[in-house]
Design an enzyme around this catalytic site. Structure first.
Site, PDB file in Angstrom:
ATOM      1  N   ASP A  90      68.867  51.422  56.623  1.00 48.87           N
ATOM      2  CA  ASP A  90      69.037  52.650  57.400  1.00 48.87           C
ATOM      3  C   ASP A  90      68.401  52.531  58.787  1.00 48.87           C
ATOM      4  OD1 ASP A  90      70.272  53.743  55.232  1.00 48.87           O
ATOM      5  OD2 ASP A  90      68.731  55.213  54.765  1.00 48.87           O
ATOM      6  N   ASP A 143      60.704  47.809  47.470  1.00 46.08           N
ATOM      7  CA  ASP A 143      60.496  48.316  48.817  1.00 46.08           C
ATOM      8  C   ASP A 143      60.214  47.162  49.763  1.00 46.08           C
ATOM      9  OD1 ASP A 143      60.929  50.922  48.129  1.00 46.08           O
ATOM     10  OD2 ASP A 143      58.813  51.481  48.022  1.00 46.08           O
ATOM     11  N   ASP A 145      57.778  46.278  51.624  1.00 49.52           N
ATOM     12  CA  ASP A 145      56.467  45.626  51.686  1.00 49.52           C
ATOM     13  C   ASP A 145      56.136  44.838  50.420  1.00 49.52           C
ATOM     14  OD1 ASP A 145      56.478  48.095  50.396  1.00 49.52           O
ATOM     15  OD2 ASP A 145      54.346  48.431  50.717  1.00 49.52           O
ATOM     16  N   ASP A 236      61.764  58.780  42.607  1.00 49.47           N
ATOM     17  CA  ASP A 236      61.469  57.912  41.476  1.00 49.47           C
ATOM     18  C   ASP A 236      60.943  58.704  40.277  1.00 49.47           C
ATOM     19  OD1 ASP A 236      59.170  58.590  42.857  1.00 49.47           O
ATOM     20  OD2 ASP A 236      58.533  56.526  43.222  1.00 49.47           O
TER      21      ASP A 236
END
Length: 489
Positions: A90, A143, A145, A236
């Site tokens: 995005d 994700d 990271d 989540d």
């Protein structure tokens, strides 16, 4: 006089809430210890024919970590013909070009690049869009990271031996645990969640949550539960409860590690904390009523409520700390009987239980008891102080979540500082607008330091340890916040 009695009542109610919360945590600790006997007995089976898997990587403006992520998932040990990797991007900056160039290095891997110009639904929207075209029977999510282990899929897929298992969650570990004081304290806190809370709930069949990353879903489970929703900030937790309410079973495996980066500065920590606490409160509003009506045991319902409303502890801490000033004055003026003040000491059991939970998680797996003991002597009180110092910030988030006030999904900036290639002050994703609550944190620091001074002047030490921790906690949160919001200017 009436106001003082009101403050006393508020104090006792807040301490009662903390005590009840601590007992729920203690029960999780009990089941964590019981789980050690059956650690390796959870059913798993190496499949004769490995299933197809889609790995989803939701990304939004991640210049500093996206290359590391791509390199890590490219090393996944899994049959190439069964593996699809979706870059759900995005981004609105140079991350777009960086990803496209990086993917050229892996022509042999089935990377699917999906770039959305409309960020509708934020992360949940990106995952939902990717799922429409995902070819995998199972969906792993990381994700930006995170740095998944090459054997992640080989380790997790066997736990789907039962058709009732809808999700397998692994334990987060920390790439930059020792980077700074703040990263050490975050690791201290998260380890308790990933050891005590997740294991304790999973062992007794209570609802657990997918942690947003470092886990893998059965695709049919996601669809059966209604797919990803974007009406809360913690998509989540929301999907986890919808799936488990429909009868799907979740498996938590702490021995499977998923390394990730911890936010190294207070502004980034606050951004993450705000999203987690507000989203948790939003999910509590969304699911608590339905859970109470489900055909579930009392124990599972009790832990579900404790789980959904656990962020409310920050409101209790804030109200208790503020009202303790009035209780101190009431005691000093002789307006509250001594026996009632002393009786309030029973509530300190709550803090002892909470401390015990963190102590067990800290010592678990450590090789050197002496070295660990030296570390916990300062980390435990400092962690509790900073947690109290974040009460104002997090209480605001919880209140917004409970009251239905909506806000956009604010990403947590990533840094990759441990690589040595980037400077903190050069990070273009730093947050520079300091919220008003930060100034109030500074004011509260001064107030509680004043209470510490009064305690010594009046020789009334009733709340001295509590007020010292609050004073130190608010001071550290204010100073580190002030510094982090000013970086790069």
């Amino acid at each position: 006089m009436i106001f003082l009695y009101f403050l006393c009542g508020l104090y006792f109610l807040g301490m009662l809430f903390i005590l009840i919360y601590s007992l729920a945590q203690g029960h999780l600790l009990f089941h964590f210890l019981k789980a050690q006997r059956s650690w390796g007995k959870i059913a798993k089976k190496i499949p004769k024919d490995w299933p197809s898997v889609t790995v989803q990587l939701p990304v939004y403006n991640e210049l500093y970590v996206v290359e590391r992520l791509i390199e890590a998932v490219a090393k996944l040990n899994y049959p190439r013909e069964l593996l699809e990797i979706q870059l759900l991007d995005d981004s609105t900056d140079q991350t777009v070009d960086l990803i496209r160039e990086k993917l050229k290095n892996y022509p042999e891997i089935n990377f699917q690049y999906i770039h959305r110009r409309d960020r509708t639904g934020f992360k949940a929207g990106a995952l939902r869009e990717g799922l429409k075209v995902a070819s995998g029977e199972f969906i792993a999510i990381f994700d930006a990271d995170f740095v998944p282990s090459p054997d992640f899929l080989l380790q997790t897929i066997p736990y789907f031996s039962s058709e009732k298992v809808g999700m397998v969650q692994t334990r987060w570990t920390h790439l930059n645990r020792d980077f700074s004081l703040l990263t050490k304290l975050q690791a201290f806190a998260l380890d308790a969640h990933f050891f005590i809370e997740q294991v304790g709930r999973n062992h007794q069949g209570a609802f657990i949550n997918f942690n947003g990353t470092g886990g893998i879903w059965r695709k049919s489970c996601i669809l059966d539960a209604g797919n990803w929703h974007d009406d809360t900030l913690t998509e989540d937790l929301d999907l986890s409860y919808r799936a488990q309410r429909k009868g799907w079973k979740f498996v938590y495996r702490p021995e499977i590690e998923s390394p990730a980066e911890l936010p190294p500065i207070m502004s980034a920590i606050k951004s993450q904390q705000f999203r987690w606490t507000k989203g948790g409160a939003e999910c509590a509003v969304k699911h608590a009523g339905a859970v109470s009506q489900e055909n579930l045991s009392f124990r599972i319902k009790l832990h579900s409520f404790a789980h959904l409303f656990n962020s409310t502890i920050f409101i209790a801490v804030l109200l208790t700390s503020l009202s303790s000033i009035g209780v101190w004055w009431a005691g000093e003026l002789g307006l509250v009987p001594d026996f009632l003040v002393k009786l309030s000491g029973i509530f300190l059991i709550g803090f002892v239980v909470i401390a015990g939970v963190y102590l067990v998680s800290y010592f678990y797996g450590k090789k050197s008891f002496v070295q660990s003991a030296l570390g916990v002597i300062w980390q435990l009180p400092l962690f509790l102080s900073v947690s109290m110092g974040l009460a104002l910030h997090n209480a605001q988030a919880v209140w917004e979540g409970l009251s239905g006030r909506k806000s956009p999904f604010i990403r947590t900036p990533k840094f990759n500082l441990e690589s040595g290639k980037e400077k903190l002050s050069d990070n273009r994703y730093l947050l520079h607008r300091m919220p008003v609550t930060t100034w109030f944190e500074g004011v509260l620091a001064l107030v509680f330091w004043a209470m510490v001074g009064l305690a010594f002047r009046e020789h009334n030490y009733l709340f001295l340890p509590f007020h010292v921790m609050l004073a130190f906690g608010y001071s550290l949160v204010f100073i580190t916040s002030f510094k982090s919001y000013g970086l790069g200017r």
